[in-house]
Write an enzyme that holds these catalytic residues in place. Sequence first.
Site, PDB file in Angstrom:
ATOM      1  N   LYS A   1      -4.248   3.388   9.584  1.00  0.00           N
ATOM      2  CA  LYS A   1      -3.391   4.482   9.122  1.00  0.00           C
ATOM      3  C   LYS A   1      -3.086   4.283   7.644  1.00  0.00           C
ATOM      4  O   LYS A   1      -2.286   3.442   7.261  1.00  0.00           O
ATOM      5  CB  LYS A   1      -2.068   4.529   9.907  1.00  0.00           C
ATOM      6  CG  LYS A   1      -1.359   5.844   9.671  1.00  0.00           C
ATOM      7  CD  LYS A   1       0.141   5.744   9.553  1.00  0.00           C
ATOM      8  CE  LYS A   1       0.712   5.500   8.201  1.00  0.00           C
ATOM      9  NZ  LYS A   1       0.605   6.552   7.199  1.00  0.00           N
TER      10      LYS A   1
ATOM     11  N   GLU B   1       2.785  -8.014   5.219  1.00  0.00           N
ATOM     12  CA  GLU B   1       2.743  -8.246   3.766  1.00  0.00           C
ATOM     13  C   GLU B   1       3.775  -7.303   3.173  1.00  0.00           C
ATOM     14  O   GLU B   1       3.560  -6.090   3.133  1.00  0.00           O
ATOM     15  CB  GLU B   1       1.345  -7.914   3.205  1.00  0.00           C
ATOM     16  CG  GLU B   1       0.212  -8.747   3.772  1.00  0.00           C
ATOM     17  CD  GLU B   1       0.174 -10.158   3.219  1.00  0.00           C
ATOM     18  OE1 GLU B   1       1.082 -10.526   2.447  1.00  0.00           O
ATOM     19  OE2 GLU B   1      -0.749 -10.895   3.572  1.00  0.00           O
TER      20      GLU B   1
ATOM     21  N   CYS C   1       3.330  -5.146  -5.322  1.00  0.00           N
ATOM     22  CA  CYS C   1       4.190  -6.044  -4.555  1.00  0.00           C
ATOM     23  C   CYS C   1       4.434  -7.333  -5.332  1.00  0.00           C
ATOM     24  O   CYS C   1       5.486  -7.938  -5.224  1.00  0.00           O
ATOM     25  CB  CYS C   1       3.554  -6.336  -3.209  1.00  0.00           C
ATOM     26  SG  CYS C   1       1.855  -6.891  -3.338  1.00  0.00           S
TER      27      CYS C   1
ATOM     28  N   GLU D   1      14.020  -4.708  -4.954  1.00  0.00           N
ATOM     29  CA  GLU D   1      12.674  -4.328  -5.368  1.00  0.00           C
ATOM     30  C   GLU D   1      12.712  -2.883  -5.863  1.00  0.00           C
ATOM     31  O   GLU D   1      12.935  -1.955  -5.080  1.00  0.00           O
ATOM     32  CB  GLU D   1      11.681  -4.451  -4.197  1.00  0.00           C
ATOM     33  CG  GLU D   1      10.261  -4.193  -4.650  1.00  0.00           C
ATOM     34  CD  GLU D   1       9.246  -4.206  -3.513  1.00  0.00           C
ATOM     35  OE1 GLU D   1       9.528  -3.608  -2.466  1.00  0.00           O
ATOM     36  OE2 GLU D   1       8.168  -4.804  -3.701  1.00  0.00           O
TER      37      GLU D   1
END
Length: 495
Positions: free
Chosen positions: A193, A268, A302, A399
């Site tokens: 996906k 992750e 990331c 973040e």
Amino acid sequence: MENLQQTKNVDQLVLDYLNRDTKKLLINGKWVPSISGNTFESINPATEEVIATIFEGGKADIDLAVEAAQRAFERADWANITAHQREVYLHKIADLIAQNAQELALLETLDNGMSLSTSAWLVQGAIDTFRYYAGWPTKIYGKTNPTDGGSFNYTLREPLGVCGAIVPWNGPIQSVAWKIAPAIAFGNTIVVKPSSFTSLTCIRLGELIVESGLPAGVVNIVTGQGSVVGSALVEHSNVAKIAFTGSTPVGKGILKSTADTMKKVTLELGGKSANIIFPDADMDKAIAGALTGFTAGAGQGCVAGSRVFIHEKIYEEVSAKIIELANKVVVGPGTDPANGMGPITTKGQFEKIQTYFEIGIKDGATLAAGGERSSTKGYFLRPTVFTNVKNGMRLAQEEIFGPVVALIPFKDENDVVFQANDTEFGLAAMVWTKDINRAHQVAKAMKAGTVWINTLFELDPITPFGGYKQSGLGRELGAESIDAYTQIKSVVVRF
Ligand code: NAD
């Protein structure tokens, strides 16, 4: 990038591809519309224009895809395939990506916004990943164990079954390669996906996989929304494993949902990586690394070096240089090689990042560069630098996932190790110093899955990748990935 020969002009190829039809789902080797017939649009973030229409899958489409993957897993043409044949397929897919590399890179840039050179680097990463995993099918060994003389015990490493892969909108083609290649190499089947914001290179990769002749149903792709298609995949009882790359909050939700069906999970997740500059560093390289750390992919990485720790002796001077370079970055569409930074990929993210400009100022940091849109059309922001940041501030703890950097002073090695580790994340860190002892001591002390010394963002499929703390669970890539895609059976024979 590997050499390629394309007979048609690449721009025209991509345009033809985008205009051809509504992009379909790949189920059991066939391209099919979603059962509902619903569609969604993919937007070019540089122009805010619709570039493609894609069928939107739902739970029923996931059911069909998982069923196809389950049947393929059990079917002789996959279950009994030799390791050498799996190797051939992986090389063939790598070859096809290489032959279409320019087209894929342009498609990625139009869909995601990043510069063409970054897209080309990701496409090369995908090629390298398939080539790396082509070496694995012939090296999946079990062990013999020294049990007592009356028995013989050995282990077999077996595939898990149907894997589900869910990937984000940054680095789409590489992210998806990191999941499809090991799944196939270790004998699994997979349902992928992609992010609803950047599905196009995954769909195109699906076409190349079909062209490679891989048996039908081994790789299936269902496009659609995470809360619908993603969660249907996560909750499906015939899915043995979920490989997820995305945000920490969604990752936590996935971990909880998979408990009921006891799936294997690799996560992750997000990061807030420290980029540490000591006074003895090669300053030109360290400063260039600091800039790249938060502007590559418009900071939507990331592993972005979103906290730069600068020794207090050089803080003013290094900060001034980073600000100067940030102000010089030319922001514009990734399709123009003259531009140093492209747009933010999604409207929602574009708006979220801007809220941090206010948050930073309110918390007492100094806005030293950027902090504004750079055009009225497209999701463009200026590279944004905050100075006088304290590590406890939201700017340094959350973040942001955009071109925003927090410059933080430190006193000495102990201080910087403490501050750098003082976050819930632990994905990566960068250390800039010429002192070899200090470099390794700091690397050892970092609670992060990857530490780069005098470099950054070097990702090779040979190297295991993953996060400490809330940056993830398990490892992808490298020899460690065998654990993520196989399970061990012990066989005990009594003589
Ligand atoms: P996201 O978590 O919003 O979405 C990631 C994927 O999950 C998308 O495909 C999305 O559709 C799907 N999803 C959303 N809700 C879901 C649900 N309830 N169930 C199942 N699937 C669902 O992340 P994003 O905004 O697309 O990507 C940015 C994030 O990804 C950042 O946090 C970034 O740090 C992280 N990331 C991590 C790595 C890594 O390797 N650690 C790499 C790239 C990106």
